[in-house]
Structure formats: C-alpha cells, structure tokens
Design a protein around this motif. Structure first.
Motif, PDB file in Angstrom:
ATOM      1  N   ASP A 153      54.576  -7.042 -23.623  1.00  0.00           N
ATOM      2  CA  ASP A 153      55.413  -8.153 -24.075  1.00  0.00           C
ATOM      3  C   ASP A 153      56.902  -7.897 -23.830  1.00  0.00           C
ATOM      4  OD1 ASP A 153      53.213  -9.604 -24.920  1.00  0.00           O
ATOM      5  OD2 ASP A 153      53.369  -8.945 -27.010  1.00  0.00           O
ATOM      6  N   ILE A 154      57.381  -6.711 -24.204  1.00  0.00           N
ATOM      7  CA  ILE A 154      58.827  -6.457 -24.132  1.00  0.00           C
ATOM      8  C   ILE A 154      59.312  -6.053 -22.748  1.00  0.00           C
ATOM      9  CG2 ILE A 154      59.010  -5.840 -26.568  1.00  0.00           C
ATOM     10  CD1 ILE A 154      59.207  -2.889 -25.578  1.00  0.00           C
ATOM     11  N   SER A 155      58.407  -5.560 -21.907  1.00  0.00           N
ATOM     12  CA  SER A 155      58.826  -5.090 -20.581  1.00  0.00           C
ATOM     13  C   SER A 155      59.009  -6.226 -19.579  1.00  0.00           C
ATOM     14  CB  SER A 155      57.796  -4.102 -20.028  1.00  0.00           C
ATOM     15  OG  SER A 155      56.566  -4.768 -19.770  1.00  0.00           O
ATOM     16  N   GLY A 156      58.526  -7.406 -19.917  1.00  0.00           N
ATOM     17  CA  GLY A 156      58.622  -8.535 -19.005  1.00  0.00           C
ATOM     18  C   GLY A 156      57.504  -8.569 -17.969  1.00  0.00           C
ATOM     19  N   LYS A 157      56.580  -7.656 -18.072  1.00  0.00           N
ATOM     20  CA  LYS A 157      55.482  -7.589 -17.098  1.00  0.00           C
ATOM     21  C   LYS A 157      54.591  -8.824 -17.164  1.00  0.00           C
ATOM     22  CE  LYS A 157      55.275  -2.745 -16.249  1.00  0.00           C
ATOM     23  NZ  LYS A 157      56.051  -2.928 -15.038  1.00  0.00           N
ATOM     24  N   ARG A 158      54.417  -9.381 -18.326  1.00  0.00           N
ATOM     25  CA  ARG A 158      53.573 -10.573 -18.464  1.00  0.00           C
ATOM     26  C   ARG A 158      54.203 -11.778 -17.789  1.00  0.00           C
ATOM     27  NH1 ARG A 158      50.953  -9.146 -24.114  1.00  0.00           N
ATOM     28  NH2 ARG A 158      49.026  -8.322 -23.227  1.00  0.00           N
ATOM     29  N   LYS A 159      55.527 -11.831 -17.769  1.00  0.00           N
ATOM     30  CA  LYS A 159      56.229 -12.939 -17.113  1.00  0.00           C
ATOM     31  C   LYS A 159      56.228 -12.770 -15.594  1.00  0.00           C
ATOM     32  CE  LYS A 159      59.301 -13.595 -21.006  1.00  0.00           C
ATOM     33  NZ  LYS A 159      60.627 -13.325 -21.540  1.00  0.00           N
ATOM     34  N   ASP A 160      56.280 -11.520 -15.147  1.00  0.00           N
ATOM     35  CA  ASP A 160      56.390 -11.232 -13.711  1.00  0.00           C
ATOM     36  C   ASP A 160      55.063 -11.279 -12.964  1.00  0.00           C
ATOM     37  OD1 ASP A 160      59.045 -10.782 -14.269  1.00  0.00           O
ATOM     38  OD2 ASP A 160      58.859  -8.600 -14.293  1.00  0.00           O
TER      39      ASP A 160
END
Length: 172
Positions: free
Chosen positions: A53-60
C-alpha cells in the motif's frame, strides 16, 4: 526514508561470522516478518499488505493491485501470483532496504539497518527481524539439544541392558 538500527549478539556454529548475516537476510526470515501482522490504522494487517500500500506498487502494477496477504493466511496456500509478488518484495528488501553487517570483526555483534518508506514499518520490521532470528536460533538449539539428549538416553539404555542381562543369566 526513516531508518532503525538494532544490534544482535552472535554465537558459534551457523550463528557465527557471516552466517548470521545470511540468516538475517534469508527469504525465510524476511517472509516471516512480512507475513506477520500489526495494527495499522486501527485494523490488523500484514506488513506485506502495508508495504504494498505505502510503496505505491499497487498503483504502478495491476498484478500487485490484485494480490493480497490476509492476516493468518497459510503460507502453503499461496498461489503463484502471491508467491511471485512476495519474492519480488523479498529481493527488493534485501537489495535496497535491509543492511546487516558485523561492524567490528573482533566482536560478535551484528548491526541491522532497515530503511523503508514508512517509519512504523521500519521499526516493526527491524524488531521482528531480530525476534525471528532469535526464535530460529532457539528453535535450532533446542532441536540439537533434544537430539543429543535422545542419543545419550538410547546409549544409556543399551549400556544398562548388558549388565542386566548378565545378572539375569547368572541368577538363572
């Protein structure tokens, strides 16, 4: 990124020299930590979920968006995608975020530095990594001591049979 340092005392056998560093950074230890739960935003969540969630991996990456690691899930029940994403995060963590070293070669003290995008994640991961390594050490030592004890008990039983058999045959 916030970082958190913790020192761990070393010992002999596999827990000596550079071996402890490899154990600390092993997939087994890192996965145990990532799949452990903590309370974040007043709800239980695995550190892996929180990291994604915090690493931005889900968005990328849409593959990362569709994979989840629920609290209490059995590691053996993970599908190919869950296992692959977990491995990607493990590799990333060991290369970029986790540094384990022995600052002074003369001492059996190891230093663990973890850096992550979130202060709470950094602190919890550092504490859990030290804890998991310590638990593994105790587990390993206990198994070794139990096997030594079992071997000694078997040897004593075998040694007792000789004199007992001799005494019984003389009495007869």
């Amino acid at each position: 990124f916030p970082s958190h340092d913790t020192n761990v005392g070393g010992n002999s056998d596999i827990f000596s020299g550079d071996n402890i560093i490899e154990i600390i950074k092993s997939r087994r230890m890192i996965e145990r930590v990532l799949l452990s739960a903590d309370t974040i935003d007043n709800k239980p969540v695995t550190l892996m979920e929180h990291y994604l969630d915090i690493s931005g991996k889900r968005k990328d990456n849409e593959k990362f968006a569709s994979v989840h690691y629920p609290v209490g899930a059995n590691r053996n029940s993970f599908g190919y995608l869950q296992d692959s994403v977990l491995n990607v995060v493990y590799v990333e963590m060991t290369k970029n975020y986790i540094d384990a070293q022995k600052p002074d070669r003369r001492l059996n003290i190891f230093e663990i530095n973890i850096t992550s995008p979130d202060e709470k994640l950094t602190k919890v991961m550092t504490e859990r990594l030290v804890s998991e390594t310590n638990e593994y050490y105790v587990e390993l030592r206990t198994k070794k001591a139990k096997s030594t004890l079992d071997a000694l008990e078997n040897r004593i039983d075998a040694m007792k049979k000789g004199p007992n058999t001799s005494i019984s045959s003389r009495a007869t």
